[in-house]
Design an enzyme around this catalytic site. Structure first.
Site, mmCIF file in Angstrom:
data_model
loop_
_atom_site.group_PDB
_atom_site.id
_atom_site.type_symbol
_atom_site.label_atom_id
_atom_site.label_comp_id
_atom_site.label_asym_id
_atom_site.label_seq_id
_atom_site.Cartn_x
_atom_site.Cartn_y
_atom_site.Cartn_z
ATOM 1 N N GLY A 129 0.794 -1.242 0.000
ATOM 2 C CA GLY A 129 0.000 0.000 0.000
ATOM 3 C C GLY A 129 0.818 1.280 0.000
ATOM 4 O O GLY A 129 0.308 2.342 0.331
ATOM 5 N N GLY A 152 2.614 2.410 -2.715
ATOM 6 C CA GLY A 152 2.777 2.991 -4.051
ATOM 7 C C GLY A 152 3.914 2.341 -4.815
ATOM 8 O O GLY A 152 4.221 2.749 -5.926
ATOM 9 N N LEU A 153 4.540 1.341 -4.225
ATOM 10 C CA LEU A 153 5.630 0.653 -4.934
ATOM 11 C C LEU A 153 5.117 -0.541 -5.741
ATOM 12 O O LEU A 153 5.900 -1.372 -6.195
ATOM 13 C CB LEU A 153 6.717 0.209 -3.955
ATOM 14 C CG LEU A 153 7.540 1.320 -3.310
ATOM 15 C CD1 LEU A 153 8.628 0.752 -2.407
ATOM 16 C CD2 LEU A 153 8.185 2.231 -4.354
ATOM 17 N N GLY A 154 3.816 -0.631 -5.900
ATOM 18 C CA GLY A 154 3.260 -1.650 -6.796
ATOM 19 C C GLY A 154 3.235 -3.047 -6.202
ATOM 20 O O GLY A 154 3.429 -4.036 -6.916
ATOM 21 N N SER A 155 2.969 -3.137 -4.885
ATOM 22 C CA SER A 155 3.019 -4.452 -4.236
ATOM 23 C C SER A 155 1.973 -5.425 -4.786
ATOM 24 O O SER A 155 2.268 -6.601 -5.001
ATOM 25 C CB SER A 155 2.843 -4.299 -2.721
ATOM 26 O OG SER A 155 1.633 -3.625 -2.437
ATOM 27 N N GLU A 163 -5.392 -6.893 -11.019
ATOM 28 C CA GLU A 163 -5.266 -5.468 -10.719
ATOM 29 C C GLU A 163 -6.624 -4.765 -10.776
ATOM 30 O O GLU A 163 -6.876 -3.814 -10.049
ATOM 31 C CB GLU A 163 -4.287 -4.802 -11.699
ATOM 32 C CG GLU A 163 -2.823 -5.034 -11.347
ATOM 33 C CD GLU A 163 -2.420 -4.220 -10.121
ATOM 34 O OE1 GLU A 163 -2.453 -4.799 -9.005
ATOM 35 O OE2 GLU A 163 -2.093 -3.027 -10.265
ATOM 36 N N ASP A 180 1.282 -0.644 -13.537
ATOM 37 C CA ASP A 180 1.918 -1.406 -12.443
ATOM 38 C C ASP A 180 2.247 -2.830 -12.868
ATOM 39 O O ASP A 180 3.357 -3.313 -12.645
ATOM 40 C CB ASP A 180 1.001 -1.448 -11.211
ATOM 41 C CG ASP A 180 0.997 -0.140 -10.448
ATOM 42 O OD1 ASP A 180 1.365 0.893 -11.036
ATOM 43 O OD2 ASP A 180 0.623 -0.152 -9.258
HETATM 44 O O1 PMV Z 1 -1.227 3.850 -6.905
HETATM 45 P P1 PMV Z 1 -0.026 4.649 -7.311
HETATM 46 O O2 PMV Z 1 0.562 5.427 -6.190
HETATM 47 O O3 PMV Z 1 0.988 3.863 -8.068
HETATM 48 O O4 PMV Z 1 -0.529 5.779 -8.332
HETATM 49 C C1 PMV Z 1 -1.212 5.441 -9.486
HETATM 50 C C2 PMV Z 1 -0.959 6.462 -10.560
HETATM 51 C C3 PMV Z 1 -2.175 7.284 -10.947
HETATM 52 O O5 PMV Z 1 -1.747 8.126 -12.009
HETATM 53 C C4 PMV Z 1 -2.606 8.149 -9.770
HETATM 54 C C5 PMV Z 1 -3.331 6.430 -11.421
HETATM 55 C C6 PMV Z 1 -3.114 5.710 -12.742
HETATM 56 O O6 PMV Z 1 -3.745 4.635 -12.891
HETATM 57 O O7 PMV Z 1 -2.374 6.181 -13.617
#
Ligand code: PMV
Length: 288
Positions: free
Chosen positions: A81, A83-86, A119, A130
């Site tokens: 959670g 933002g590193l794409g876990s 996802e 991601d």
């Molecule tokens: O969830 P995060 O922190 O990797 O952010 C996603 C990136 C956004 O641009 C906010 C959403 C998207 O799907 O591009």
């Protein structure tokens, strides 16, 4: 039995505007989740009891048409959670391990496509960057189009010394995407102008990544941060971290990903400058 890993990711430039069709740049991050999968008559996946995780595994099973396996996480370096794409890394590692165990022969694009099904459970209507970065790594330029995602690798002309700094504030992507939608709905013309400017920054960044013009990339990060603050996704803690990084000599710094906390990135002149920043932040913020 098959074991497989997938890496994490960071966004570099273009987040949020990507939701409205602007290109976004992301990098694979060398922190991994490793999963082991095994053919087994009774299905036992030990990924915890989170309902979304359970539904995501169901989505992968349906997509691959395989349900007689067990799986477990054997190592994880990616905080959940943040933002590193876990979530994408977990699902890519799972699909890759299943592909190995059952001899499906999926390539990275096939693995990414299967993980995208999961996802969607985690994130609603994610762009797909991601799972692409978890499966393929590298430096990816990604664009949401009416025909589906357009993905290309960015050329990198010189090493980038990027420090990723955790604000310690858990970010909520859906909430932040909602804040931007509200801003857009209330300020159509202003948003269109800011979005166009963000697109210009991304174009310039792609060119300067290729040229290895690090100083210019830093300035582009700073400008992107200004735009993100204007649409309401920075947080006082993001601002504090960015200010600290700049005082420690960052060429540029910004929030990365959804904002409202989560991670910031600082671009440094050299590996040594990066290590000095990590040391200066020690005790206040986790960074690497
Ligand atoms: O969830 P995060 O922190 O990797 O952010 C996603 C990136 C956004 O641009 C906010 C959403 C998207 O799907 O591009």
């Amino acid at each position: 039995m098959a074991t497989a890993s997938a890496n994490g990711k960071t966004i570099f430039l273009g987040e949020h505007f990507s939701v409205y069709g602007t290109r976004i740049i992301g990098f694979g991050v060398n922190k991994k989740i490793t999963v082991e999968a095994l053919r087994s008559p009774t299905m036992a996946v030990e990924f915890g009891k989170d309902e979304k995780v359970i539904l995501a595994i169901e989505a992968v099973k349906r997509y691959l048409n395989i349900d007689n396996f067990s799986a477990r996480i054997i190592a994880s370096e990616i905080p959940i959670g943040s933002g590193l794409g876990s979530s994408a890394a977990l699902m890519v590692a799972l699909v890759r391990a299943i592909s190995g165990e059952f001899g499906l022969g999926l390539d990275d694009a096939g693995i990414s496509a299967a993980a995208y099904e999961a996802e969607k459970i985690f994130h609603g209507a994610p762009s797909g960057i991601d799972n692409t970065l978890a499966a393929c790594g590298g430096a990816v330029i990604f664009q949401k189009t009416a025909l589906g995602p357009a993905v290309a690798q960015a050329g990198i002309g010189a090493p980038l010394h990027l420090v990723l700094i955790d604000t310690g504030i858990e970010k909520e992507t859906l909430k932040m995407v909602g804040i931007v939608r509200k801003f857009k709905d209330g300020n159509e013309f202003e948003f269109a102008a800011i979005n166009a400017e963000a697109g210009g920054l991304v174009n310039a960044a792609i060119e300067n990544l290729q040229r290895g013009n690090t100083a210019k990339l830093g300035r582009l990060m700073d400008k992107n941060q200004e735009l993100l603050a204007r649409i309401g996704v920075s947080h006082p803690e993001n601002d504090r971290v960015i200010e600290l990084a700049r005082r420690q000599g960052a060429l540029g710094a910004k929030l990365v990903g959804a904002g409202g906390g989560g991670f910031c990135a600082a671009l440094m002149e050299s590996r040594e400058a990066g290590e000095n920043l990590v040391a200066a932040l020690d005790g206040k913020y986790k960074s690497f």
